[in-house]
Enzyme design. Structure first.
Site, short mmCIF file in Angstrom:
data_model
loop_
_atom_site.label_atom_id
_atom_site.label_comp_id
_atom_site.label_asym_id
_atom_site.label_seq_id
_atom_site.Cartn_x
_atom_site.Cartn_y
_atom_site.Cartn_z
N ASP A 26 0.84 -1.22 0.00
CA ASP A 26 0.00 0.00 0.00
C ASP A 26 0.87 1.25 0.00
O ASP A 26 0.47 2.29 0.51
CB ASP A 26 -0.94 -0.01 1.21
CG ASP A 26 -0.19 -0.11 2.53
OD1 ASP A 26 1.03 -0.35 2.52
OD2 ASP A 26 -0.83 0.06 3.59
N1 GTP Z 1 -5.46 -6.58 -1.33
C1 GTP Z 1 -4.13 -6.46 -1.41
N2 GTP Z 1 -3.41 -6.42 -0.28
C2 GTP Z 1 -2.06 -6.29 -0.38
C3 GTP Z 1 -1.40 -6.21 -1.60
N3 GTP Z 1 -0.08 -6.08 -1.38
C4 GTP Z 1 0.08 -6.06 -0.05
N4 GTP Z 1 -1.12 -6.18 0.57
C5 GTP Z 1 -1.39 -6.19 2.00
O1 GTP Z 1 -1.23 -4.85 2.46
C6 GTP Z 1 -0.88 -4.88 3.85
C7 GTP Z 1 0.24 -3.88 4.02
O2 GTP Z 1 0.79 -4.01 5.27
P1 GTP Z 1 0.89 -2.79 6.26
O3 GTP Z 1 1.34 -1.56 5.54
O4 GTP Z 1 1.71 -3.24 7.42
O5 GTP Z 1 -0.61 -2.63 6.72
P2 GTP Z 1 -1.28 -1.38 7.37
O6 GTP Z 1 -2.49 -1.92 8.05
O7 GTP Z 1 -1.49 -0.34 6.34
O8 GTP Z 1 -0.23 -0.90 8.46
P3 GTP Z 1 0.29 0.60 8.72
O9 GTP Z 1 0.94 1.04 7.45
O10 GTP Z 1 1.27 0.43 9.84
O11 GTP Z 1 -0.90 1.42 9.08
C8 GTP Z 1 -0.51 -6.33 4.19
O12 GTP Z 1 -1.56 -6.88 4.92
C9 GTP Z 1 -0.43 -7.01 2.81
O13 GTP Z 1 -0.84 -8.35 2.85
C10 GTP Z 1 -2.21 -6.30 -2.79
O14 GTP Z 1 -1.71 -6.24 -3.93
N5 GTP Z 1 -3.54 -6.42 -2.64
#
Ligand code: GTP
Length: 242
Positions: A143
């Site tokens: 993200d």
């Molecule tokens: N749906 C989806 N999820 C993804 C993708 N790539 C990564 N993720 C998920 O995005 C999340 C990113 O992790 P974090 O940045 O730690 O999550 P967060 O809840 O935003 O945490 P903070 O940034 O600390 O607020 C993880 O749960 C990954 O599994 C994708 O292409 N699609």
């Protein structure tokens, strides 16, 4: 039947011309053969041209796949870094703005991975709309997104953009029959103040973004806050320097 034809080599005096001397039937056969060869050559030219165009299309597709993120269509990390490198070589003031969604994991957990994908696509489009046409957006992974801004006029421009982005990202969206509202943490770095290399600029923007995220977590800030405060602090700090 023999024909006489003018011959410039003999000063215009009539000379025997063996080609014309052939029988009409033979001439027609040769003409027919020549036309057939011409048609075959044209066909072959058409086929070669089609093959060439297909090759160009394949090359273009492969380059596109190598440089872009499948999900959002944005530049991937490697391609984004290349664009920053090019910008640094050409422009004086280049800004990199890094952005990471807050609490995105909950979207996956609460609404499913497909809804998470949809949110990422919507966020990518929102970021793209907030920028000028020449600016570049990349998805660095998960993200996390990054923007490259060239010919940055000053701190005011960056502050305005950061607020615009933060507000756009924060506006609610409907996915998987649910309502999602997310904030993002932003951080930025500007050349030459924060460095002149891709690595330094990205690392500085990344560090600023994580400072903003930590601050937000400490403050327990949740929507509908527009989330721009840490960014403007960062912007002022960076651009206030000579
Ligand atoms: N749906 C989806 N999820 C993804 C993708 N790539 C990564 N993720 C998920 O995005 C999340 C990113 O992790 P974090 O940045 O730690 O999550 P967060 O809840 O935003 O945490 P903070 O940034 O600390 O607020 C993880 O749960 C990954 O599994 C994708 O292409 N699609």
């Amino acid at each position: 039947m023999m024909h006489a034809c003018p011959d410039s080599a003999t000063g215009g005096a009539p000379a025997t011309c063996p080609v014309i001397a052939m029988r009409d039937g033979e001439l027609q056969r040769q003409l027919h053969h020549a036309l057939e060869s011409l048609a075959a050559s044209r066909l072959r030219c058409g086929q070669l041209e089609a093959q060439l165009q297909a090759g160009h299309r394949r090359e273009h597709q492969q380059r596109h796949l190598a440089e872009h993120d499948d999900l959002t269509g944005l530049f991937n990390r490697a391609a984004f870094r290349t664009r920053v490198q090019q910008a640094l070589a050409e422009d004086n003031r280049v800004a990199v703005l890094m952005l990471d969604l807050d609490g995105f994991k909950q979207v996956n957990d609460n609404h499913g991975h497909a809804a998470g994908d949809e949110v990422l696509r919507i966020m990518a489009a929102r970021i793209g709309h907030a920028l000028r046409s020449g600016d570049v957006v990349g998805r660095l992974g998960g993200d996390e997104f990054a923007c490259l801004l060239r010919n940055v006029a000053g701190s005011e421009q960056l502050t305005v953009l950061a607020r615009k982005l933060a507000l756009s990202i924060a506006s609610p969206m409907h996915v998987a029959e649910g309502r999602v509202s997310l904030l993002a943490s932003l951080g930025m770095a500007v050349s030459p103040t924060d460095g002149n290399s891709v690595d330094t600029l990205l690392a500085t923007a990344d560090a600023a973004m994580y400072r903003a995220k930590r601050l937000r977590k400490r403050q327990g800030v949740t929507p509908p806050c527009d989330g721009h405060e840490p960014v403007s602090e960062r912007t002022d700090a960076v651009l206030a320097r000579p």
